[in-house]
Design a protein around this motif. Structure first.
Motif, PDB file in Angstrom:
ATOM      1  N   GLY A   1       0.848  -1.175   0.000  1.00  0.00           N
ATOM      2  CA  GLY A   1       0.000   0.000   0.000  1.00  0.00           C
ATOM      3  C   GLY A   1       0.882   1.222   0.000  1.00  0.00           C
ATOM      4  O   GLY A   1       2.064   1.145  -0.330  1.00  0.00           O
TER       5      GLY A   1
ATOM      6  N   TYR B   1      -3.699   4.008   0.330  1.00  0.00           N
ATOM      7  CA  TYR B   1      -4.260   2.886  -0.415  1.00  0.00           C
ATOM      8  C   TYR B   1      -3.622   1.578   0.061  1.00  0.00           C
ATOM      9  O   TYR B   1      -2.519   1.554   0.614  1.00  0.00           O
TER      10      TYR B   1
ATOM     11  N   GLU C   1      -8.869   2.400  -1.635  1.00  0.00           N
ATOM     12  CA  GLU C   1      -8.202   3.707  -1.590  1.00  0.00           C
ATOM     13  C   GLU C   1      -9.102   4.731  -0.917  1.00  0.00           C
ATOM     14  O   GLU C   1     -10.314   4.755  -1.148  1.00  0.00           O
ATOM     15  N   TYR C   2      -8.491   5.560  -0.061  1.00  0.00           N
ATOM     16  CA  TYR C   2      -9.208   6.658   0.590  1.00  0.00           C
ATOM     17  C   TYR C   2      -8.530   7.979   0.239  1.00  0.00           C
ATOM     18  O   TYR C   2      -7.304   8.098   0.306  1.00  0.00           O
ATOM     19  N   ASN C   3      -9.335   8.968  -0.138  1.00  0.00           N
ATOM     20  CA  ASN C   3      -8.831  10.284  -0.524  1.00  0.00           C
ATOM     21  C   ASN C   3      -9.491  11.381   0.299  1.00  0.00           C
ATOM     22  O   ASN C   3     -10.706  11.385   0.473  1.00  0.00           O
TER      23      ASN C   3
ATOM     24  N   ASP D   1      -3.144  -2.160  -1.813  1.00  0.00           N
ATOM     25  CA  ASP D   1      -3.388  -2.842  -3.083  1.00  0.00           C
ATOM     26  C   ASP D   1      -2.923  -4.298  -3.088  1.00  0.00           C
ATOM     27  O   ASP D   1      -2.567  -4.832  -4.138  1.00  0.00           O
TER      28      ASP D   1
END
Length: 229
Positions: free
Chosen positions: A19, A59, A70-72, A61
């Motif tokens: 990540g 993120y 994923e967090y934004n 992955d």
């Protein structure tokens, strides 16, 4: 020494890139054109169609079936050409104000095409989607009254000829924020070189329950870098 170096590279490649955390620039295509009136006071604002900002994201992955989460957290501004007119006296006063928006995006994405150079690098094309929420501050008569500390719209016209207090603007953001939620779809490219990641995402955001502001569904583009962890 060579064996130890090979082991270190392998560990860096396969353990660290599970990540990451990164930062990216944002450009959204969004046109705001609205007019508000109260009594004899008219507030009109128009944008040039682009919203810009910064995005901090994390993120992970390494999920099964080539999935990633994923967090934004995004902070965005859009300049507006603003006109305040008071029909009783005076000429229209023109200046510039801005929208201010904080957004949260949670996305599940899946790799659809992947290319790799063993140990060193990898590139992937992915698609995904998720949910989002927003706090938007749009110029309004109520916001300008709170910033200037006046109740009468005639006094507000007089205050408009002076410089707005930036500190008062910040203090009144939460009170005047419009909350909304939505869904989004996105497609993008992720490139990896050891622990360095580069992202480019094209996204379309669908606003579902925002009936109070001029912000509706819109497309956007983010480009950034991340550090694998």
């Amino acid at each position: 020494i060579k064996n130890k170096l090979c082991i270190l590279i392998l560990l860096t490649t396969y353990i660290l890139p599970l990540g990451g955390i990164g930062i990216s620039g944002i450009k959204n295509s969004m046109t705001i054109d609205d007019t508000e009136s109260e009594g004899d006071l008219v507030l009109d604002f128009k944008s040039k169609g682009l919203e810009s900002g910064l995005n901090i994201f994390v993120y992970f992955d390494a999920l099964p079936k080539d999935l990633a989460i994923e967090y934004n957290r995004e902070i965005k501004l859009q300049p507006l050409t603003t006109t305040i007119a008071y029909n009783i006296i005076g000429d229209p006063i023109q200046g510039e104000l801005s929208t201010f928006r904080i957004s949260d995006y949670l996305t599940i994405r899946k790799e659809v095409i992947g290319l790799s150079i063993p140990i060193l690098a990898k590139a992937a094309l992915y698609i995904g989607g998720g949910i989002n929420q927003h706090k938007s501050v749009i110029p309004s008569i109520e916001l300008l009254q709170d910033i200037s500390g006046v109740d009468n719209v005639g006094d507000l016209y007089d205050e408009a000829s002076r410089d707005w207090d930036g500190g008062a603007f910040i203090e009144n953001l939460e009170k005047n924020a419009i909350k909304s939620t939505g869904l989004h779809i996105q497609a993008g490219v992720q490139g990896k070189l050891l622990i360095l990641n580069v992202f480019a995402n094209a996204r379309y955001t669908f606003i579902l329950n925002d009936e109070q502001s001029s912000i509706k569904s819109f497309p956007g583009l983010t480009i950034g870098v991340a550090y694998g962890i």
